[in-house]
Scaffold this motif. Structure first.
Motif, PDB file in Angstrom:
ATOM      1  N   UNK A   1      16.872  -5.427  35.516  1.00 25.97           N
ATOM      2  CA  UNK A   1      17.659  -6.661  35.638  1.00 25.97           C
ATOM      3  C   UNK A   1      18.961  -6.551  34.840  1.00 25.97           C
ATOM      4  N   UNK A   2      18.867  -6.021  33.616  1.00 29.10           N
ATOM      5  CA  UNK A   2      20.077  -5.838  32.804  1.00 29.10           C
ATOM      6  C   UNK A   2      21.050  -4.885  33.486  1.00 29.10           C
ATOM      7  N   UNK A   3      20.522  -3.800  34.076  1.00 31.15           N
ATOM      8  CA  UNK A   3      21.386  -2.834  34.759  1.00 31.15           C
ATOM      9  C   UNK A   3      22.063  -3.477  35.967  1.00 31.15           C
ATOM     10  N   UNK A   4      21.339  -4.275  36.704  1.00 32.69           N
ATOM     11  CA  UNK A   4      21.938  -4.976  37.841  1.00 32.69           C
ATOM     12  C   UNK A   4      23.047  -5.921  37.391  1.00 32.69           C
ATOM     13  N   UNK A   5      22.805  -6.624  36.296  1.00 37.28           N
ATOM     14  CA  UNK A   5      23.818  -7.531  35.759  1.00 37.28           C
ATOM     15  C   UNK A   5      25.059  -6.764  35.309  1.00 37.28           C
ATOM     16  N   UNK A   6      24.868  -5.614  34.662  1.00 39.99           N
ATOM     17  CA  UNK A   6      25.998  -4.782  34.245  1.00 39.99           C
ATOM     18  C   UNK A   6      26.765  -4.251  35.448  1.00 39.99           C
ATOM     19  N   UNK A   7      26.027  -3.767  36.455  1.00 40.01           N
ATOM     20  CA  UNK A   7      26.678  -3.255  37.663  1.00 40.01           C
ATOM     21  C   UNK A   7      27.455  -4.350  38.375  1.00 40.01           C
ATOM     22  N   UNK A   8      26.882  -5.552  38.419  1.00 42.02           N
ATOM     23  CA  UNK A   8      27.564  -6.670  39.065  1.00 42.02           C
ATOM     24  C   UNK A   8      28.827  -7.047  38.295  1.00 42.02           C
TER      25      UNK A   8
ATOM     26  N   UNK B   1      30.580  -5.086  36.371  1.00 44.36           N
ATOM     27  CA  UNK B   1      31.534  -3.994  36.574  1.00 44.36           C
ATOM     28  C   UNK B   1      32.232  -4.114  37.929  1.00 44.36           C
ATOM     29  N   UNK B   2      31.464  -4.431  38.962  1.00 44.76           N
ATOM     30  CA  UNK B   2      32.030  -4.613  40.292  1.00 44.76           C
ATOM     31  C   UNK B   2      33.031  -5.760  40.298  1.00 44.76           C
ATOM     32  N   UNK B   3      32.670  -6.881  39.669  1.00 43.74           N
ATOM     33  CA  UNK B   3      33.573  -8.024  39.618  1.00 43.74           C
ATOM     34  C   UNK B   3      34.837  -7.715  38.828  1.00 43.74           C
ATOM     35  N   UNK B   4      34.716  -6.875  37.785  1.00 42.51           N
ATOM     36  CA  UNK B   4      35.907  -6.497  37.000  1.00 42.51           C
ATOM     37  C   UNK B   4      36.853  -5.680  37.866  1.00 42.51           C
ATOM     38  N   UNK B   5      36.316  -4.822  38.716  1.00 41.95           N
ATOM     39  CA  UNK B   5      37.161  -3.995  39.595  1.00 41.95           C
ATOM     40  C   UNK B   5      37.660  -4.782  40.794  1.00 41.95           C
ATOM     41  N   UNK B   6      36.826  -5.700  41.321  1.00 43.89           N
ATOM     42  CA  UNK B   6      37.165  -6.435  42.524  1.00 43.89           C
ATOM     43  C   UNK B   6      36.659  -7.864  42.386  1.00 43.89           C
TER      44      UNK B   6
END
Length: 185
Positions: A167-174, A176-181
Protein backbone atom coordinates in the motif's frame (compact mmCIF):
# COMPACT_ATOMS: atom_id res chain seq x y z
CA UNK A 1 -42.05 -13.64 -15.33
CA UNK A 2 -38.44 -14.10 -14.30
CA UNK A 3 -38.19 -17.68 -15.52
CA UNK A 4 -38.91 -16.45 -19.06
CA UNK A 5 -36.23 -13.73 -19.06
CA UNK A 6 -33.22 -14.12 -21.34
CA UNK A 7 -29.72 -14.66 -19.96
CA UNK A 8 -28.59 -11.06 -20.43
CA UNK A 9 -31.60 -9.67 -18.57
CA UNK A 10 -31.16 -12.21 -15.77
CA UNK A 11 -27.48 -11.25 -15.46
CA UNK A 12 -28.44 -7.56 -15.30
CA UNK A 13 -31.07 -8.31 -12.67
CA UNK A 14 -28.55 -10.34 -10.65
CA UNK A 15 -25.97 -7.56 -10.87
CA UNK A 16 -28.56 -4.97 -9.82
CA UNK A 17 -29.48 -7.07 -6.79
CA UNK A 18 -25.79 -7.43 -5.88
CA UNK A 19 -25.42 -3.63 -5.92
CA UNK A 20 -28.71 -3.17 -4.07
CA UNK A 21 -27.20 -5.11 -1.19
CA UNK A 22 -24.48 -2.51 -0.69
CA UNK A 23 -21.09 -3.05 0.90
CA UNK A 24 -21.28 -1.66 4.40
CA UNK A 25 -24.98 -1.90 5.06
CA UNK A 26 -26.52 -4.48 7.34
CA UNK A 27 -29.63 -5.09 5.31
CA UNK A 28 -28.94 -3.41 2.00
CA UNK A 29 -31.70 -1.75 0.01
CA UNK A 30 -34.83 -3.84 0.05
CA UNK A 31 -37.46 -4.11 -2.63
CA UNK A 32 -40.44 -4.02 -0.32
CA UNK A 33 -39.60 -6.38 2.52
CA UNK A 34 -36.55 -8.55 3.15
CA UNK A 35 -38.63 -11.64 2.36
CA UNK A 36 -39.81 -10.14 -0.93
CA UNK A 37 -36.24 -9.21 -1.87
CA UNK A 38 -34.94 -12.69 -1.00
CA UNK A 39 -37.78 -14.23 -3.02
CA UNK A 40 -36.62 -12.15 -6.00
CA UNK A 41 -33.00 -13.24 -5.40
CA UNK A 42 -34.11 -16.89 -5.30
CA UNK A 43 -36.18 -16.51 -8.47
CA UNK A 44 -33.29 -14.93 -10.36
CA UNK A 45 -30.84 -17.59 -9.15
CA UNK A 46 -33.14 -20.49 -10.02
CA UNK A 47 -33.86 -19.06 -13.48
CA UNK A 48 -30.16 -18.47 -14.16
CA UNK A 49 -29.15 -21.93 -12.98
CA UNK A 50 -31.69 -23.37 -15.40
CA UNK A 51 -30.08 -21.30 -18.19
CA UNK A 52 -26.63 -22.49 -17.09
CA UNK A 53 -27.76 -26.05 -17.60
CA UNK A 54 -28.18 -25.13 -21.27
CA UNK A 55 -24.50 -24.09 -21.51
CA UNK A 56 -24.77 -22.76 -25.07
CA UNK A 57 -26.93 -19.95 -23.74
CA UNK A 58 -24.52 -18.59 -21.14
CA UNK A 59 -21.00 -17.36 -20.48
CA UNK A 60 -18.89 -17.85 -17.35
CA UNK A 61 -19.76 -14.27 -16.34
CA UNK A 62 -23.36 -15.36 -15.91
CA UNK A 63 -22.32 -17.96 -13.36
CA UNK A 64 -20.13 -15.76 -11.17
CA UNK A 65 -22.59 -12.87 -11.16
CA UNK A 66 -25.28 -15.26 -9.98
CA UNK A 67 -22.89 -16.90 -7.49
CA UNK A 68 -21.96 -13.49 -6.09
CA UNK A 69 -25.66 -12.61 -5.84
CA UNK A 70 -26.19 -15.59 -3.55
CA UNK A 71 -23.11 -14.80 -1.45
CA UNK A 72 -24.05 -11.18 -0.79
CA UNK A 73 -27.59 -12.03 0.31
CA UNK A 74 -27.12 -15.44 1.98
CA UNK A 75 -24.53 -17.46 3.81
CA UNK A 76 -23.76 -21.03 2.70
CA UNK A 77 -26.27 -22.58 5.09
CA UNK A 78 -29.06 -20.27 3.86
CA UNK A 79 -28.12 -20.94 0.24
CA UNK A 80 -28.21 -24.67 0.87
CA UNK A 81 -31.53 -24.45 2.64
CA UNK A 82 -33.22 -22.05 0.21
CA UNK A 83 -31.70 -23.16 -3.10
CA UNK A 84 -30.63 -26.76 -2.43
CA UNK A 85 -29.32 -28.61 -5.47
CA UNK A 86 -29.27 -25.44 -7.60
CA UNK A 87 -26.83 -23.85 -5.13
CA UNK A 88 -24.63 -26.96 -5.15
CA UNK A 89 -24.65 -26.96 -8.96
CA UNK A 90 -23.82 -23.24 -9.20
CA UNK A 91 -21.10 -23.39 -6.54
CA UNK A 92 -19.65 -26.51 -8.17
CA UNK A 93 -19.58 -24.78 -11.56
CA UNK A 94 -17.68 -21.74 -10.25
CA UNK A 95 -15.45 -24.03 -8.15
CA UNK A 96 -14.47 -25.93 -11.31
CA UNK A 97 -13.56 -22.63 -12.99
CA UNK A 98 -11.38 -21.88 -9.97
CA UNK A 99 -9.72 -25.30 -10.24
CA UNK A 100 -8.85 -24.64 -13.90
CA UNK A 101 -7.28 -21.26 -13.11
CA UNK A 102 -5.49 -22.55 -10.01
CA UNK A 103 -4.10 -25.56 -11.89
CA UNK A 104 -2.89 -23.23 -14.63
CA UNK A 105 -0.91 -21.20 -12.11
CA UNK A 106 0.40 -24.28 -10.32
CA UNK A 107 1.38 -26.36 -13.33
CA UNK A 108 2.38 -23.90 -16.06
CA UNK A 109 6.12 -24.46 -16.54
CA UNK A 110 6.74 -20.77 -17.10
CA UNK A 111 5.46 -19.93 -13.65
CA UNK A 112 6.78 -23.01 -11.92
CA UNK A 113 10.39 -22.77 -13.05
CA UNK A 114 11.15 -19.24 -14.25
CA UNK A 115 11.07 -17.52 -10.89
CA UNK A 116 13.00 -20.11 -8.80
CA UNK A 117 15.84 -20.45 -11.29
CA UNK A 118 15.98 -16.75 -12.18
CA UNK A 119 16.27 -17.63 -15.88
CA UNK A 120 15.22 -15.35 -18.68
CA UNK A 121 12.03 -16.73 -20.16
CA UNK A 122 12.32 -17.54 -23.86
CA UNK A 123 9.86 -15.67 -26.08
CA UNK A 124 8.40 -18.92 -27.43
CA UNK A 125 7.48 -19.94 -23.88
CA UNK A 126 6.00 -16.50 -23.22
CA UNK A 127 3.79 -16.73 -26.30
CA UNK A 128 2.56 -20.17 -25.22
CA UNK A 129 1.86 -18.82 -21.75
CA UNK A 130 -0.01 -15.79 -23.12
CA UNK A 131 -2.25 -17.97 -25.30
CA UNK A 132 -3.06 -20.27 -22.39
CA UNK A 133 -3.62 -17.36 -20.01
CA UNK A 134 -6.01 -15.63 -22.40
CA UNK A 135 -8.09 -18.81 -22.55
CA UNK A 136 -8.78 -18.44 -18.82
CA UNK A 137 -11.44 -15.98 -17.77
CA UNK A 138 -10.22 -14.73 -14.41
CA UNK A 139 -13.28 -12.52 -14.04
CA UNK A 140 -15.36 -15.67 -13.86
CA UNK A 141 -14.21 -16.57 -10.36
CA UNK A 142 -16.39 -14.11 -8.47
CA UNK A 143 -16.03 -13.02 -4.85
CA UNK A 144 -15.35 -16.35 -3.11
CA UNK A 145 -13.01 -17.98 -5.58
CA UNK A 146 -11.02 -14.86 -6.50
CA UNK A 147 -10.15 -14.54 -2.82
CA UNK A 148 -9.33 -18.23 -2.64
CA UNK A 149 -7.03 -17.93 -5.68
CA UNK A 150 -5.25 -14.89 -4.26
CA UNK A 151 -4.72 -16.69 -0.93
CA UNK A 152 -3.45 -19.82 -2.74
CA UNK A 153 -0.95 -17.71 -4.67
CA UNK A 154 0.19 -15.96 -1.49
CA UNK A 155 -1.17 -12.60 -2.68
CA UNK A 156 -3.77 -12.22 0.06
CA UNK A 157 -4.01 -13.40 3.61
CA UNK A 158 -2.56 -12.71 6.99
CA UNK A 159 0.68 -10.96 6.02
CA UNK A 160 -0.13 -7.44 7.25
CA UNK A 161 3.45 -6.25 6.76
CA UNK A 162 3.39 -7.20 3.07
CA UNK A 163 -0.02 -5.55 2.56
CA UNK A 164 1.10 -2.36 4.34
CA UNK A 165 4.35 -2.21 2.35
CA UNK A 166 2.47 -2.74 -0.91
CA UNK A 167 0.00 0.00 0.00
CA UNK A 168 2.83 2.41 0.85
CA UNK A 169 4.56 1.59 -2.45
CA UNK A 170 1.36 2.23 -4.38
CA UNK A 171 0.94 5.57 -2.62
CA UNK A 172 4.55 6.52 -3.43
CA UNK A 173 4.14 5.47 -7.07
CA UNK A 174 0.91 7.44 -7.33
CA UNK A 175 2.52 10.53 -5.78
CA UNK A 176 5.47 10.20 -8.16
CA UNK A 177 3.13 9.92 -11.14
CA UNK A 178 1.19 12.99 -10.04
CA UNK A 179 4.44 14.94 -9.58
CA UNK A 180 5.42 14.14 -13.18
CA UNK A 181 1.91 14.50 -14.63
CA UNK A 182 -0.57 16.36 -12.37
CA UNK A 183 -3.42 15.58 -14.78
CA UNK A 184 -2.94 11.82 -14.36
CA UNK A 185 -4.81 11.61 -11.07
Amino acid sequence: RISEMNVQDLAQMALSLVFARGHDQQGGHLLGTRDATLALVRAVVLAMVEKLRCSKLTYPDDAWITHDLVLVWMDDADAERQLGNEWRMLDGHVSRLFDEVHDFFRFTPLLRYAQPCGAVVQSVHMEEYQRAFRALDLRSLGIRYTGKLLRALGLAGGDDDFRDAAKRQLELDHASLLAMDPGAG
